[in-house]
Design a protein around this motif. Sequence first.
Motif, PDB file in Angstrom:
ATOM      1  N   LEU A 192      14.163  -4.852  -2.899  1.00 21.30           N
ATOM      2  CA  LEU A 192      14.221  -4.314  -4.250  1.00 21.30           C
ATOM      3  C   LEU A 192      14.436  -2.807  -4.220  1.00 21.30           C
ATOM      4  N   LEU A 231      18.262  -7.277  -9.290  1.00 21.35           N
ATOM      5  CA  LEU A 231      17.388  -6.411 -10.084  1.00 21.35           C
ATOM      6  C   LEU A 231      17.018  -7.061 -11.412  1.00 21.35           C
ATOM      7  N   TYR A 234      14.444  -9.868 -10.767  1.00 25.23           N
ATOM      8  CA  TYR A 234      13.095  -9.332 -10.517  1.00 25.23           C
ATOM      9  C   TYR A 234      12.460  -8.837 -11.813  1.00 25.23           C
ATOM     10  N   CYS A 246      14.503   1.196 -13.072  1.00 23.73           N
ATOM     11  CA  CYS A 246      15.019  -0.125 -12.724  1.00 23.73           C
ATOM     12  C   CYS A 246      16.171  -0.512 -13.654  1.00 23.73           C
TER      13      CYS A 246
END
Length: 264
Positions: A192, A231, A234, A246
């Motif tokens: 990540l 991404l 997640y 993010c």
Amino acid sequence: MSTTTEQPYADVLVPEDVGSGSVKWYYQRRTLAQYACIAAAGLSVFYRTENTSVRAAALGLLFPGAGLVAVCTIPSILAFIISTGCIPLALFAWFGCGGIAFPVFLWTGTIALAATLARDSVLESAGAIWVAACTLGIAYVTWQSQKANSVGRLTRQKRNDYLVDAVRENQLTATEPEPGSREVDEKTLRFLQWMIELGLCGKNDWSYHDVIDQFQTSAIRYQLYEAVSGLGLYQAVYAPNFHGYCSLAQRNIIEKSMTKKVME
């Protein structure tokens, strides 16, 4: 009765503009305009020039092998049949190994061959025949595209109906997971971290990518698509409140995927 208009579930629906492809339509319109100019130039030369070799070559600008039909001899017709049969092979080679030279060579090769095989006269009706054939071909492809778009809209509606029902059922039957059961391990977090760093680097920074070929699965575009997918997955599953850098990384990756280096 359709329930896709229910406001509480609007964020899970497939948007109406999915598949509209504004960039795609731009390139298609531009390509069609370029083809129209080339075809018009070829027709102009075909009807204004007396040299049969030049006329046959010019008509070949409308379609691979069109000039061979204008020559209208047994060798030229056989060559047209063979070259037409090679079109799917050239397109497959282009798609399979990125060999853009294959269709270009086929098209230019038929133009040169038509000029070589030309005799003292050409088939005068060939120009009208190919104008009609190309116009009908473009109209047929356009019709098929519109038909596919209509089917896509119906499919989107069916999926939206299903999504509303599925989300409602999940909300009614959902149970709170055991504490700690949804934590990701350190190895996954490192992946990540790497994807976030990729998304936060500059548009011209390709240090996070393997730049090998740009026509198969190792192309940069697939690396970018997988990164933004990871991404998003997640964020949606494990950390729905994790926005900030993010979300910024995801937006940057999407913008990077539309840069000239990737689009080419």
